[in-house]
Design a protein around this motif. Structure first.
Motif, mmCIF file in Angstrom:
data_model
loop_
_atom_site.group_PDB
_atom_site.id
_atom_site.type_symbol
_atom_site.label_atom_id
_atom_site.label_comp_id
_atom_site.label_asym_id
_atom_site.label_seq_id
_atom_site.Cartn_x
_atom_site.Cartn_y
_atom_site.Cartn_z
ATOM 1 N N GLY A 90 3.020 14.727 -8.950
ATOM 2 C CA GLY A 90 3.940 15.866 -8.842
ATOM 3 C C GLY A 90 4.235 16.296 -7.425
ATOM 4 N N ASN A 91 4.144 15.379 -6.481
ATOM 5 C CA ASN A 91 4.460 15.686 -5.090
ATOM 6 C C ASN A 91 5.633 14.809 -4.650
ATOM 7 O OD1 ASN A 91 4.551 16.167 -2.340
ATOM 8 N ND2 ASN A 91 2.331 16.224 -2.100
ATOM 9 N N PRO A 92 6.857 15.150 -5.088
ATOM 10 C CA PRO A 92 7.998 14.293 -4.787
ATOM 11 C C PRO A 92 8.365 14.237 -3.308
ATOM 12 C CG PRO A 92 8.733 16.319 -5.814
ATOM 13 C CD PRO A 92 7.231 16.312 -5.881
ATOM 14 N N VAL A 93 8.056 15.275 -2.560
ATOM 15 C CA VAL A 93 8.386 15.270 -1.128
ATOM 16 C C VAL A 93 7.573 14.192 -0.417
ATOM 17 C CG1 VAL A 93 8.315 16.616 1.005
ATOM 18 C CG2 VAL A 93 9.096 17.696 -1.119
ATOM 19 N N ARG A 94 6.269 14.176 -0.669
ATOM 20 C CA ARG A 94 5.412 13.159 -0.044
ATOM 21 C C ARG A 94 5.754 11.774 -0.587
ATOM 22 N NH1 ARG A 94 3.330 11.161 4.196
ATOM 23 N NH2 ARG A 94 1.244 10.341 4.006
ATOM 24 N N ALA A 95 6.065 11.695 -1.879
ATOM 25 C CA ALA A 95 6.442 10.405 -2.479
ATOM 26 C C ALA A 95 7.693 9.854 -1.804
ATOM 27 C CB ALA A 95 6.669 10.575 -3.976
ATOM 28 N N LEU A 96 8.661 10.721 -1.540
ATOM 29 C CA LEU A 96 9.893 10.266 -0.887
ATOM 30 C C LEU A 96 9.631 9.829 0.551
ATOM 31 C CD1 LEU A 96 12.932 9.804 -1.022
ATOM 32 C CD2 LEU A 96 13.241 12.198 -0.367
ATOM 33 N N GLU A 97 8.789 10.570 1.266
ATOM 34 C CA GLU A 97 8.439 10.174 2.637
ATOM 35 C C GLU A 97 7.849 8.760 2.654
ATOM 36 O OE1 GLU A 97 5.680 13.133 3.969
ATOM 37 O OE2 GLU A 97 7.207 14.696 4.114
ATOM 38 N N LEU A 98 6.910 8.510 1.766
ATOM 39 C CA LEU A 98 6.263 7.196 1.722
ATOM 40 C C LEU A 98 7.226 6.114 1.241
ATOM 41 C CD1 LEU A 98 2.804 8.290 0.328
ATOM 42 C CD2 LEU A 98 3.308 7.503 2.649
ATOM 43 N N GLU A 114 15.619 12.788 -9.835
ATOM 44 C CA GLU A 114 14.787 13.902 -10.291
ATOM 45 C C GLU A 114 14.997 15.164 -9.462
ATOM 46 O OE1 GLU A 114 10.863 12.212 -10.320
ATOM 47 O OE2 GLU A 114 11.175 11.312 -12.301
ATOM 48 N N SER A 115 15.423 15.006 -8.215
ATOM 49 C CA SER A 115 15.670 16.178 -7.366
ATOM 50 C C SER A 115 17.131 16.629 -7.417
ATOM 51 C CB SER A 115 15.237 15.906 -5.923
ATOM 52 O OG SER A 115 16.025 14.885 -5.353
ATOM 53 N N GLY A 116 17.928 15.940 -8.246
ATOM 54 C CA GLY A 116 19.315 16.363 -8.433
ATOM 55 C C GLY A 116 20.301 15.824 -7.424
ATOM 56 N N MET A 167 0.826 -1.194 0.000
ATOM 57 C CA MET A 167 0.000 0.000 0.000
ATOM 58 C C MET A 167 0.873 1.262 0.000
ATOM 59 S SD MET A 167 -3.233 1.073 0.231
ATOM 60 C CE MET A 167 -4.504 0.915 1.421
ATOM 61 N N LEU A 168 1.908 1.296 0.832
ATOM 62 C CA LEU A 168 2.781 2.464 0.868
ATOM 63 C C LEU A 168 3.467 2.684 -0.470
ATOM 64 C CD1 LEU A 168 4.546 2.189 4.351
ATOM 65 C CD2 LEU A 168 2.953 3.951 3.616
ATOM 66 N N TYR A 169 3.916 1.597 -1.079
ATOM 67 C CA TYR A 169 4.608 1.703 -2.359
ATOM 68 C C TYR A 169 3.681 2.300 -3.412
ATOM 69 C CZ TYR A 169 7.077 0.366 -6.608
ATOM 70 O OH TYR A 169 7.701 0.390 -7.820
ATOM 71 N N SER A 170 2.463 1.817 -3.480
ATOM 72 C CA SER A 170 1.489 2.328 -4.453
ATOM 73 C C SER A 170 1.182 3.793 -4.206
ATOM 74 C CB SER A 170 0.197 1.516 -4.405
ATOM 75 O OG SER A 170 0.444 0.191 -4.781
ATOM 76 N N LYS A 171 1.045 4.158 -2.948
ATOM 77 C CA LYS A 171 0.793 5.564 -2.612
ATOM 78 C C LYS A 171 1.979 6.427 -3.019
ATOM 79 C CE LYS A 171 -2.479 5.288 1.213
ATOM 80 N NZ LYS A 171 -2.707 5.642 2.619
ATOM 81 N N ALA A 172 3.175 5.932 -2.783
ATOM 82 C CA ALA A 172 4.374 6.687 -3.157
ATOM 83 C C ALA A 172 4.408 6.928 -4.657
ATOM 84 C CB ALA A 172 5.630 5.951 -2.705
ATOM 85 N N LEU A 173 4.092 5.904 -5.433
ATOM 86 C CA LEU A 173 4.051 6.067 -6.895
ATOM 87 C C LEU A 173 2.989 7.080 -7.301
ATOM 88 C CD1 LEU A 173 4.407 2.394 -8.192
ATOM 89 C CD2 LEU A 173 6.164 4.171 -8.094
ATOM 90 N N SER A 174 1.849 7.041 -6.636
ATOM 91 C CA SER A 174 0.765 7.979 -6.950
ATOM 92 C C SER A 174 1.182 9.412 -6.665
ATOM 93 C CB SER A 174 -0.490 7.635 -6.153
ATOM 94 O OG SER A 174 -0.984 6.383 -6.537
ATOM 95 N N TYR A 175 1.781 9.647 -5.507
ATOM 96 C CA TYR A 175 2.226 11.000 -5.177
ATOM 97 C C TYR A 175 3.304 11.474 -6.149
ATOM 98 C CZ TYR A 175 -0.454 11.688 -0.925
ATOM 99 O OH TYR A 175 -1.470 11.883 -0.034
ATOM 100 N N SER A 176 4.155 10.583 -6.565
ATOM 101 C CA SER A 176 5.174 10.944 -7.547
ATOM 102 C C SER A 176 4.516 11.346 -8.864
ATOM 103 C CB SER A 176 6.133 9.769 -7.753
ATOM 104 O OG SER A 176 7.148 10.122 -8.663
#
Length: 94
Positions: A13-21, A45-47, A1-10
């Motif tokens: 366009g929300n890389p901060v939340r995607a990285l947290e998850l 993507e964040s350099g 579930m966390l992995y899927s949510k992380a992909l969704s946030y990515s």
């Protein structure tokens, strides 16, 4: 579930939340190469190339057949070479 949510946030366009998850997922499933691949993508993507390289190498270590991680490794190498060349060019202009 966390992995899927992380992909969704990515994807949204929300890389901060995607990285947290993604980091939470890795903490729970450290042997799953997918989390490390995703972390590598987010870092790239964040350099943050050193972090991207570490995560991507970890993903490849866990699954040497992970074509996404191998592709990402090549992209990281290309960007690193370009940045090194820009730095060398800037130094030679002095």
């Amino acid at each position: 579930m966390l992995y899927s949510k992380a992909l969704s946030y990515s994807a949204l366009g929300n890389p901060v939340r995607a990285l947290e998850l993604t980091d939470r997922y890795i903490a729970i499933q450290p042997e799953d190469h997918r989390g490390w691949t995703q972390r590598g993508v987010l870092m790239f993507e964040s350099g943050h190339l050193d972090d991207a390289r570490f995560a991507t190498e970890k993903s490849i270590e866990l699954n040497p057949l992970n074509s996404h991680a191998w592709n990402n490794s090549g992209l990281i190498l290309l960007r690193s070479k370009k940045e090194m060349q820009r730095a060398a060019d800037a130094l030679s202009m002095r």
